[in-house]
Structures are given as structure tokens and as C-alpha cells.
Design a protein around this motif. Structure first.
Motif, PDB file in Angstrom:
ATOM      1  N   ALA A 194       0.822  -1.210   0.000  1.00  0.00           N
ATOM      2  CA  ALA A 194       0.000   0.000   0.000  1.00  0.00           C
ATOM      3  C   ALA A 194       0.856   1.260   0.000  1.00  0.00           C
ATOM      4  CB  ALA A 194      -0.933  -0.010   1.214  1.00  0.00           C
ATOM      5  N   VAL A 195       1.942   1.257   0.798  1.00  0.00           N
ATOM      6  CA  VAL A 195       2.829   2.418   0.817  1.00  0.00           C
ATOM      7  C   VAL A 195       3.448   2.638  -0.568  1.00  0.00           C
ATOM      8  CG1 VAL A 195       4.994   3.336   1.744  1.00  0.00           C
ATOM      9  CG2 VAL A 195       3.323   2.273   3.274  1.00  0.00           C
ATOM     10  N   GLY A 196       3.879   1.568  -1.213  1.00  0.00           N
ATOM     11  CA  GLY A 196       4.437   1.689  -2.554  1.00  0.00           C
ATOM     12  C   GLY A 196       3.449   2.262  -3.541  1.00  0.00           C
ATOM     13  N   ALA A 254      -6.554   7.710   1.928  1.00  0.00           N
ATOM     14  CA  ALA A 254      -5.309   7.164   2.462  1.00  0.00           C
ATOM     15  C   ALA A 254      -4.140   7.970   1.924  1.00  0.00           C
ATOM     16  CB  ALA A 254      -5.158   5.689   2.093  1.00  0.00           C
ATOM     17  N   CYS A 255      -3.117   8.127   2.752  1.00  0.00           N
ATOM     18  CA  CYS A 255      -1.946   8.873   2.296  1.00  0.00           C
ATOM     19  C   CYS A 255      -0.700   8.306   2.954  1.00  0.00           C
ATOM     20  CB  CYS A 255      -2.082  10.363   2.609  1.00  0.00           C
ATOM     21  SG  CYS A 255      -1.909  10.771   4.361  1.00  0.00           S
ATOM     22  N   ARG A 259       0.736  11.868  -3.066  1.00  0.00           N
ATOM     23  CA  ARG A 259       1.004  10.700  -2.232  1.00  0.00           C
ATOM     24  C   ARG A 259      -0.246  10.233  -1.471  1.00  0.00           C
ATOM     25  NH1 ARG A 259       6.883  10.461  -1.002  1.00  0.00           N
ATOM     26  NH2 ARG A 259       6.467   9.605   1.070  1.00  0.00           N
ATOM     27  N   LYS A 260      -1.417  10.387  -2.101  1.00  0.00           N
ATOM     28  CA  LYS A 260      -2.648   9.940  -1.471  1.00  0.00           C
ATOM     29  C   LYS A 260      -3.642   9.487  -2.525  1.00  0.00           C
ATOM     30  CE  LYS A 260      -5.222  14.326  -1.212  1.00  0.00           C
ATOM     31  NZ  LYS A 260      -5.890  15.265  -0.270  1.00  0.00           N
ATOM     32  N   HIS A 311      -6.546   7.358   6.586  1.00  0.00           N
ATOM     33  CA  HIS A 311      -5.536   6.426   7.064  1.00  0.00           C
ATOM     34  C   HIS A 311      -4.151   6.962   6.713  1.00  0.00           C
ATOM     35  CE1 HIS A 311      -5.095   1.836   7.996  1.00  0.00           C
ATOM     36  NE2 HIS A 311      -4.762   2.623   8.998  1.00  0.00           N
ATOM     37  N   PHE A 312      -3.324   7.138   7.728  1.00  0.00           N
ATOM     38  CA  PHE A 312      -1.982   7.680   7.549  1.00  0.00           C
ATOM     39  C   PHE A 312      -0.991   6.519   7.593  1.00  0.00           C
ATOM     40  CE2 PHE A 312      -4.618  11.035   9.244  1.00  0.00           C
ATOM     41  CZ  PHE A 312      -4.318  12.096   8.407  1.00  0.00           C
ATOM     42  N   TYR A 313      -0.325   6.267   6.489  1.00  0.00           N
ATOM     43  CA  TYR A 313       0.411   5.015   6.338  1.00  0.00           C
ATOM     44  C   TYR A 313       1.785   4.989   6.976  1.00  0.00           C
ATOM     45  CZ  TYR A 313      -2.845   1.958   4.268  1.00  0.00           C
ATOM     46  OH  TYR A 313      -3.899   1.104   4.128  1.00  0.00           O
TER      47      TYR A 313
END
Length: 268
Positions: free
Chosen positions: A21-23, A245-246, A31-32, A207-209
Motif C-alpha cells: 500500500a505504501v508503494g 489514504a496517504c 502521495r494519497k 488512514h496515515f500510512y
């Protein structure tokens, strides 16, 4: 501009799902993204990748002045209370003895699942005087359904609202005054599949990754394992859905360059 649901490939473990998910988020504008969804097929598994990823994250978080994975995970499920005192450690000891000592303006998910309060903050009770405990009620109903081998298998909800089988963590009485902040985890939905596996779907409004997501995933996997144990079932997949999400470009004292270096070391 319309944006489709971002459905990622399934991953076996929580750390693998987090890395994936981060990738993905790194490649998105700003970035979101909106409406991110994916599944973890074995959320209670513990792999070498999980151990190494979490160790690397904890080292980074310490340097950035942020919380380690276990601290974040414990806001969803107090594992130490379960290990030492069993189910009563979760249902009674944590909300009555531990939470009052550790509560802050964030990290109230577990307490919201284990107690209900009115607009003045007073604990709610059933007509028989027992404290309202949504998580305990949910696990008891699941266990009875499994034992009876009949009945519905699709309405075990935890809005983290006050319905017995909803665990909603967002409470309009407590949270509506915040223009920002309050619980990001909004709802938990448990289901029994035809094989009596407990499936969990978690809904996040945001959601903050970097700051939260890895610890959230670990905590949700532990919670799902606990519910399955109490119902005498196996664990099924964990599905994450976030309306936004970001992945942050900086975190605490760690600026963009340090964040990018950390992610690069993880191969992200």
C-alpha cells in the motif's frame, strides 16, 4: 474528476500488505488516494518479513519521535492484558484499570469497543445493571451461533454507535466538535463464512500510512484472532477500506529525505 476504487492485490501478511500500500500511495499525486481497498489473507500470521519490517519501522519511529508499532497496535487490542489475564483482561481489566492510566486524545479504539458512554461521559449499563460491552456481546453471540450451527452469519458489527452488534469507533457526541482528529477507524464488521472462519472488514475515514497504518494492521490482526478464539473459530481474511489514504512526506522530526531513505531501505 472521477477516481476509481484503488483495489490492491491480496497479500498474505500485514507487513506485506502495508509495504504494498505504501508503494502504491508513493506513486499517486500528492502521495494519497481515495477509496483504497485490499485484503490480508492471513492477518494473524507472523513471518520473518513482519519481524524485520516492524523492527526497521520501530527504529525509524524512535528517531522521528513517534510511536512504535506495538503502542499503536495496543490502541486497538491490548495484547498484554489478554496474555496475562485471558479474556477478562480484555473485557474488564483493560477498560477499568489500564485505560484510565494511559488514555490520551487519541488511541481510544479499544475502550470504545469495550464500553459505551452518554453525552456526559457516563458509562452506559443494560437494564440488569451490567456495563454495556459491545465486543463481549459480539463474541458471545458469535460463539452461540457457531455452537448451534444455525442462524445468520452476517450481522456482527462493531461501529467503534450504540447498536449491540455494531462497533463504530466514531461517536458523534464525542467527536463532532473536532474539525480534524478523532478516530480514523470508523467501523468494524465481522462475518462468519461457510467454513466458520471469522472475517473482518475495517473501514477508515482516513488512514496515515507512516504514522499509524502498520500498527493498525497489527492490532486488527490481533483483535481478529481474539474474536475467533472466543467464538472457537479460525481466522479468515482481513479487508481494509479507507475513504482516504496517504503516505506522509515527513513524520515527526524526520523530514522528507529521511522518510525517503527509510522507505528505500525497505525496498519501497
Amino acid at each position: 474528476m472521477q477516481m476509481p476504487i484503488a483495489t490492491l492485490d491480496d497479500r498474505v501478511s500485514v507487513s506485506s500488505a502495508w509495504r504494498n500500500a505504501v508503494g502504491y500511495l508513493k506513486q499517486q499525486p500528492g502521495r494519497k488516494c481515495y477509496n483504497l481497498a485490499y485484503m490480508v489473507t492471513q492477518p494473524d500470521a507472523w513471518t520473518q518479513e513482519d519481524a524485520s519490517t516492524i523492527a526497521a519501522f520501530d527504529e525509524f519511529a524512535k528517531g522521528a519521535g513517534r510511536h512504535p508499532v506495538t503502542t499503536v497496535a495496543n490502541t486497538i487490542f491490548p495484547l498484554a492484558c489478554y496474555r496475562v489475564r485471558g479474556a477478562d483482561g480484555v473485557f474488564e481489566h483493560y477498560p477499568d484499570e489500564i485505560y484510565p492510566r494511559v488514555k490520551t486524545t487519541w488511541g481510544t479504539y479499544a475502550e470504545r469497543m469495550l464500553r459505551r458512554r452518554d453525552a456526559q461521559g457516563n458509562l452506559l449499563r443494560h437494564r440488569d445493571g451490567q456495563l454495556v460491552n459491545p465486543l463481549k456481546s459480539l463474541t458471545e453471540k458469535l460463539r452461540h451461533r457457531v455452537a448451534a450451527a444455525r442462524g445468520t452469519k452476517t450481522h456482527y458489527e462493531l461501529p467503534v454507535s450504540d447498536e449491540v452488534f455494531e462497533i463504530s469507533t466514531y461517536d458523534p457526541v464525542r467527536d463532532a466538535r473536532y474539525p480534524r482528529g478523532g478516530p480514523c477507524l470508523s467501523h468494524l464488521s465481522f462475518k462468519l463464512d461457510p467454513s466458520n472462519n471469522v472475517r473482518l472488514t475495517a473501514f477508515y475515514r482516513s488512514h496515515f500510512y507512516l504514522d499509524r497504518a502498520l500498527g493498525n494492521l497489527v492490532g486488527l490482526g490481533r483483535l481478529q484472532r481474539f474474536v475467533a478464539d472466543q467464538a472457537e473459530c479460525d481466522v479468515g481474511p482481513l479487508t481494509l477500506i479507507a475513504s482516504e489514504a496517504c503516505v506522509e512526506s515527513s513524520l515527526g522530526t524526520a523530514k522528507a529525505a529521511a522518510v525517503n531513505d527509510f522507505l528505500a531501505k525497505l525496498g519501497i
